[in-house]
Design a protein around this motif. Structure first.
Motif, PDB file in Angstrom:
ATOM      1  N   UNK A 106      43.875  45.062 -81.763  1.00 41.55           N
ATOM      2  CA  UNK A 106      43.762  43.913 -82.629  1.00 41.55           C
ATOM      3  C   UNK A 106      44.828  42.874 -82.296  1.00 41.55           C
ATOM      4  N   UNK A 107      45.997  43.382 -82.061  1.00 38.25           N
ATOM      5  CA  UNK A 107      47.080  42.469 -81.722  1.00 38.25           C
ATOM      6  C   UNK A 107      46.777  41.708 -80.441  1.00 38.25           C
ATOM      7  N   UNK A 108      46.267  42.435 -79.494  1.00 34.89           N
ATOM      8  CA  UNK A 108      45.925  41.770 -78.236  1.00 34.89           C
ATOM      9  C   UNK A 108      44.887  40.684 -78.468  1.00 34.89           C
ATOM     10  N   UNK A 109      43.921  41.023 -79.264  1.00 36.67           N
ATOM     11  CA  UNK A 109      42.892  40.027 -79.527  1.00 36.67           C
ATOM     12  C   UNK A 109      43.472  38.797 -80.204  1.00 36.67           C
ATOM     13  N   UNK A 110      44.336  39.049 -81.118  1.00 35.82           N
ATOM     14  CA  UNK A 110      44.923  37.913 -81.829  1.00 35.82           C
ATOM     15  C   UNK A 110      45.763  37.065 -80.887  1.00 35.82           C
ATOM     16  N   UNK A 111      46.580  37.720 -80.123  1.00 34.44           N
ATOM     17  CA  UNK A 111      47.390  36.957 -79.175  1.00 34.44           C
ATOM     18  C   UNK A 111      46.507  36.203 -78.189  1.00 34.44           C
ATOM     19  N   UNK A 112      45.439  36.857 -77.828  1.00 33.59           N
ATOM     20  CA  UNK A 112      44.518  36.197 -76.901  1.00 33.59           C
ATOM     21  C   UNK A 112      43.961  34.935 -77.521  1.00 33.59           C
ATOM     22  N   UNK A 113      43.568  35.059 -78.743  1.00 31.41           N
ATOM     23  CA  UNK A 113      43.010  33.885 -79.395  1.00 31.41           C
ATOM     24  C   UNK A 113      44.080  32.820 -79.585  1.00 31.41           C
ATOM     25  N   UNK A 114      45.211  33.265 -79.918  1.00 37.21           N
ATOM     26  CA  UNK A 114      46.307  32.311 -80.106  1.00 37.21           C
ATOM     27  C   UNK A 114      46.612  31.575 -78.802  1.00 37.21           C
ATOM     28  N   UNK A 115      46.686  32.325 -77.757  1.00 34.57           N
ATOM     29  CA  UNK A 115      46.964  31.699 -76.463  1.00 34.57           C
ATOM     30  C   UNK A 115      45.853  30.740 -76.074  1.00 34.57           C
ATOM     31  N   UNK A 157      47.338  35.837 -71.252  1.00 36.27           N
ATOM     32  CA  UNK A 157      46.151  35.287 -71.886  1.00 36.27           C
ATOM     33  C   UNK A 157      46.085  33.770 -71.754  1.00 36.27           C
ATOM     34  N   UNK A 208      41.806  34.568 -89.123  1.00 36.82           N
ATOM     35  CA  UNK A 208      41.854  36.019 -88.963  1.00 36.82           C
ATOM     36  C   UNK A 208      42.335  36.661 -90.247  1.00 36.82           C
ATOM     37  N   UNK A 249      51.181  37.027 -73.882  1.00 36.38           N
ATOM     38  CA  UNK A 249      50.794  35.652 -74.172  1.00 36.38           C
ATOM     39  C   UNK A 249      50.576  34.865 -72.891  1.00 36.38           C
TER      40      UNK A 249
END
Lengths: 790, 75
Positions: free
Chosen positions: B33-42, A697, B73, A694
């Motif tokens: 997928x998790x990375x992408x989600x965390x990325x978007x969340x961040x 990113x 998502x 986190x």
């Protein structure tokens, strides 16, 4: 009535108008009806009742009085309006009827009233005044027919005020009628404009004021009343706006444009700039005229060049012209310059013969080199002139001849040719005939020196500017020439001016030894000579000459080999470097002292400077490139940085006290507690991993206490994820979740798009080990990793 | 530097409900997928934090974006 009415506030007038109006135009009635429901009710009532003049008159008077009062007082609350409206209807009807006979047309009166009322009401209570006025007008118009006033006279004042507002408001709500009223009203307005003097003036003002007010809130009547005025005003407004907008930018833009052109000329032509300034910012034409008068009229560039060239290369141009004609005519300037030179050449018969031979060689090279660079031409001129000098005589004869040539007006074209020639010369010379090159170089040097000596500051500036311009234009011009120039710069950029100066000042004897010594250096210097011209002129020759002698010796020894090498290697970088070298040289050579010192520097390390300069040049280029690329790459981060910068102050602002507090209590609390490594319940993923990802990113600081929140989010997410994957595999009639299922999920989520295929994402995010597993890689032996099932 | 999530945990998550099996390296995709989600969340929470002109992402920032993100998502 009239007198009384006049004295009475606008409301009274309005009332009168309203009364009179309906008799004239049915529109008012309809408007009144549509305007307000309450009005409609009352209007109907009022209309039905017959009008009694006597009571009407009485009522009118009362209304007037009350209007006065109401005008001064704030409008009554709306709740009272329904009552008052009905009654007010009566009174206005009476008043209007009475007024009807008068000359003042109801519309005009209404208008005036509305305006006046609006103003008054505005003062008291914003917009309602306007609608009130409108309402009154409507009412009066409506009630003109109705004349029953009844005992509601007492209530008239209230009615007058309230109904007006309500009526007006009601009217304002209705839109359709206004159109009709407008047309009819306009006609009447035109008639009425002259009728009521007092009212008209007031009306105008009021109308304007009312018009200024939002039209939306105004009643129909008000709108209609105002329409004629509005048109006029709107017209005026429009005119005003246009006028204002037109005038202002024109002046400013003009000045700016003038100054821009001014600057342009200033940059291009030093002398011209001065003239231009004197001319002033008045006309662009003046600039051009000035330019044309001052400089050669043929071409702007030529003009620009001409100034510098004239001073710089009288001889060179002449000699060069002869041979340059054969040279490449790539640039129009070059051609013109060459032609010009040829013209001059005619005068120099003595030198021609010698020069011709030399120039032919130069031309050959020039053809190669001088593709588009004016500078090459300039340089070429230099070598040619130098060569001329060489061939004819060693020092004195050549010099005087060159000097003679110099006086010949140098065309701007010549200047460009000169450097090119100089550039080309050194290259071919060095490559082909060292001996001749040396001679040529010497002559070139001499010539360049001479030229330089004659140069004037403005010309120098121009030359530099032009050269730079050429550099920028030409790009890859004669690599050899540029290389020469660069090498020469590196070696003799600083040295050369001194050398040149020495040549110019020193007698033939001095120059000869220098020449001999310089041959090695000369190729470099020759190329640089054109560039150095500006420098030389600035430098004092005598002092430099002495120093040069020593330097030349040293330089010749060490530089002979290196310059050549450097020429070859540095071909590519020359152009940019030349510019830089020139600039550097200018800076360094600006003063005699600098010159003296520069030679000193050069002498000890003749080779080093060349190498260093090359490296520097390379570095400069690289830096330039890197800077450019960095800039580009920096853009996005810059934005983020800016963003970061913005919030950073906030973080900084966070009082240090808080920080202390944060840190303070923590240790205290932790110590007493027994440390238990209890895994928090239902942790989706390890905190370290999640937080590191986190934070990575996020790119900004992240509070550590966000983990629980993220945890929850991820929990929910995983639940959904599992369900979806299960559904997909079930849809595919499988009992195993495969990669395809996940891919489908990602596509549905929007992470994977046509522009962002899965593999790209894999490459982007996953570590190498995983990537290998996911993306098939072909290896030797017809193997694919990972093994693909077929 | 990219980290690696424990694959076993991910597998367990995927197998949450039923005894469904997880294919080879599918959890890697889930990691992606998790990375992408965390990325978007961040990203979203960072924007939210910037709105408040703070460089640090706080809890309320993340909470505010969470719901919207989960909705987006879906699939």
């Amino acid at each position: 009535m009239d007198s009384v009415e006049e004295d009475v506030s606008a409301r009274v007038l309005l009332r009168n108008v309203l009364h009179s109006e309906p008799a004239r135009s049915p529109v008012t009635r309809s408007v009144a009806r549509n305007a307000t429901v309450s009005l409609v009710r009352r209007s109907s009532r009022v209309r039905n009742t017959p009008g009694n003049e006597s009571p009407q008159v009485a009522l009118r008077k009362k209304l007037k009085q009350k209007l006065h009062e109401s005008a001064t007082q704030s409008p009554l609350p709306p709740s009272k309006r329904p009552r008052s409206q009905g009654r007010a209807v009566k009174t206005p009807a009476v008043a209007s009827s009475s007024l009807y006979d008068e000359d003042i047309t109801p519309r005009g009166l209404l208008r005036g009233i509305i305006q006046t009322e609006a103003e008054a009401s505005l003062l008291l209570s914003g917009q309602p005044a306007v609608p009130e006025a409108n309402q009154q007008i409507v009412e009066t118009s409506l009630h003109s027919n109705r004349q029953s006033e009844g005992p509601s006279g007492l209530e008239l004042p209230d009615l007058v005020t309230e109904p007006l507002s309500t009526v007006i408001r009601g009217m304002s709500r209705r839109r359709p009628p206004p159109t009709f009223n407008v047309s009819a009203f306009e006609r009447q307005l035109d008639q009425q404009t002259g009728e009521e003097e007092n009212d008209v003036t007031q009306e105008n003002t009021e109308e304007t004021v009312e018009q200024d007010l939002s039209a939306g809130c105004k009643s129909v009547l008000s709108l209609t009343l105002k329409t004629p005025f509005m048109n006029v005003q709107s017209e005026r407004v429009g005119l005003r706006r246009k006028a204002a907008t037109r005038r202002q930018p024109s002046v400013d833009a003009f000045d700016e444009a003038v100054q821009k052109r001014f600057e342009r000329h200033c940059n291009q032509d030093y002398t011209v700039v001065q003239d231009g300034k004197t001319l002033g910012d008045s006309d662009w034409q003046k600039f051009t005229l000035g330019l044309s008068n001052v400089t050669m009229p043929d071409l702007t560039t030529d003009i620009v060049m001409s100034n510098t060239e004239l001073y710089l290369q009288p001889t060179v141009s002449a000699s060069v012209l002869k041979d340059d004609d054969d040279g490449p005519p790539e640039v129009g300037r070059c051609e013109d310059g060459k032609a010009y030179e040829t013209n001059r050449m005619g005068g120099e018969h003595q030198e021609e013969q010698v020069v011709d031979d030399f120039q032919d060689k130069l031309n050959e090279h020039l053809s190669k080199v001088c593709e588009t660079e004016p500078e090459p031409f300039q340089e070429m001129e230099d070598p040619e002139t130098v060569s001329q000098i060489q061939e004819e005589k060693e020092g004195l004869d050549v010099i005087p001849s060159s000097q003679e040539n110099e006086p010949v007006s140098l065309s701007p074209e010549e200047l460009p040719f000169a450097p090119t020639q100089a550039m080309t010369e050194p290259v071919p010379q060095i490559q082909e005939h060292e001996g001749k090159v040396s001679d040529i170089q010497e002559s070139e040097v001499e010539k360049s020196e001479m030229r330089e000596s004659e140069e004037e500051l403005p010309s120098q500036v121009l030359e530099r500017i032009t050269r730079r311009a050429y550099h920028s234009e030409g790009g890859a011009v004669v690599a050899g020439i540029t290389a020469r120039g660069r090498s020469t710069k590196s070696l003799g950029a600083e040295q050369y001016p001194t050398e040149l100066q020495s040549f110019t000042n020193a007698s033939a004897a001095e120059e000869l030894p220098h020449l001999h010594e310089e041959p090695n250096i000369s190729p470099a210097s020759a190329s640089t000579s054109p560039t150095m011209k500006p420098y030389l002129s600035e430098m004092h020759q005598t002092s430099l000459a002495e120093v040069q002698v020593d330097e030349v010796e040293d330089h010749t020894e060490g530089n002979t080999s290196k310059p050549f090498e450097m020429h070859q290697t540095s071909l590519a970088e020359v152009q940019d470097d030349e510019v830089k070298g020139v600039t550097q040289g200018d800076n360094s050579m600006s003063e005699d002292e600098n010159i003296v010192t520069s030679p000193g520097h050069h002498s000890p390390t003749p080779d080093l400077p060349a190498d260093e300069e090359e490296q520097q040049e390379e570095d400069d280029e690289e830096d330039a490139h890197s800077e450019g690329s960095e800039e580009l790459s920096m853009q996005t981060p810059a934005f983020i940085r800016q963003r970061k910068e913005v919030p950073t102050p906030g973080t900084l602002r966070t009082p240090t006290v808080l920080k202390v507090l944060n840190t303070g209590p923590a240790p205290k609390v932790v110590k007493p507690r027994p440390r238990q490594k209890t895994r928090p319940a239902s942790h989706v993923l390890p905190k370290s991993y999640v937080m590191s990802v986190f934070k990575h990113f996020a790119k900004t600081k992240v509070a550590s206490d966000v983990y629980p929140v993220i945890n929850e989010i991820l929990q929910k997410y995983f639940d959904r994820l599992a369900d979806d994957l299960e559904a997909y595999s079930a849809h595919a009639k499988r009992k195993t979740i495969e990669i395809e299922d996940v891919e489908l999920l990602m596509r549905r989520q929007g992470f994977v798009t046509d522009s962002a295929p899965v593999n790209v994402l894999i490459e982007k995010f996953l570590p190498l080990e995983y990537r290998k597993l996911l993306i098939p890689v072909a290896t030797s032996g017809n193997k694919v990793i990972p093994n693909q099932r077929r | 530097m990219s980290k690696k999530a424990p694959r076993a945990v991910l597998k367990s998550h995927m197998r949450k409900k039923s005894d469904i099996r997880v294919g080879k390296n599918a959890d890697l995709m889930v990691q992606l997928n998790l990375l992408l989600v965390l990325h978007r969340l961040a990203e979203e929470s960072r924007l939210k934090a910037f709105e408040e002109k703070t460089a640090t992402i706080k809890v309320h920032h993340v909470k505010a974006v969470a719901k919207k993100l989960l909705k987006s998502t879906r699939g």
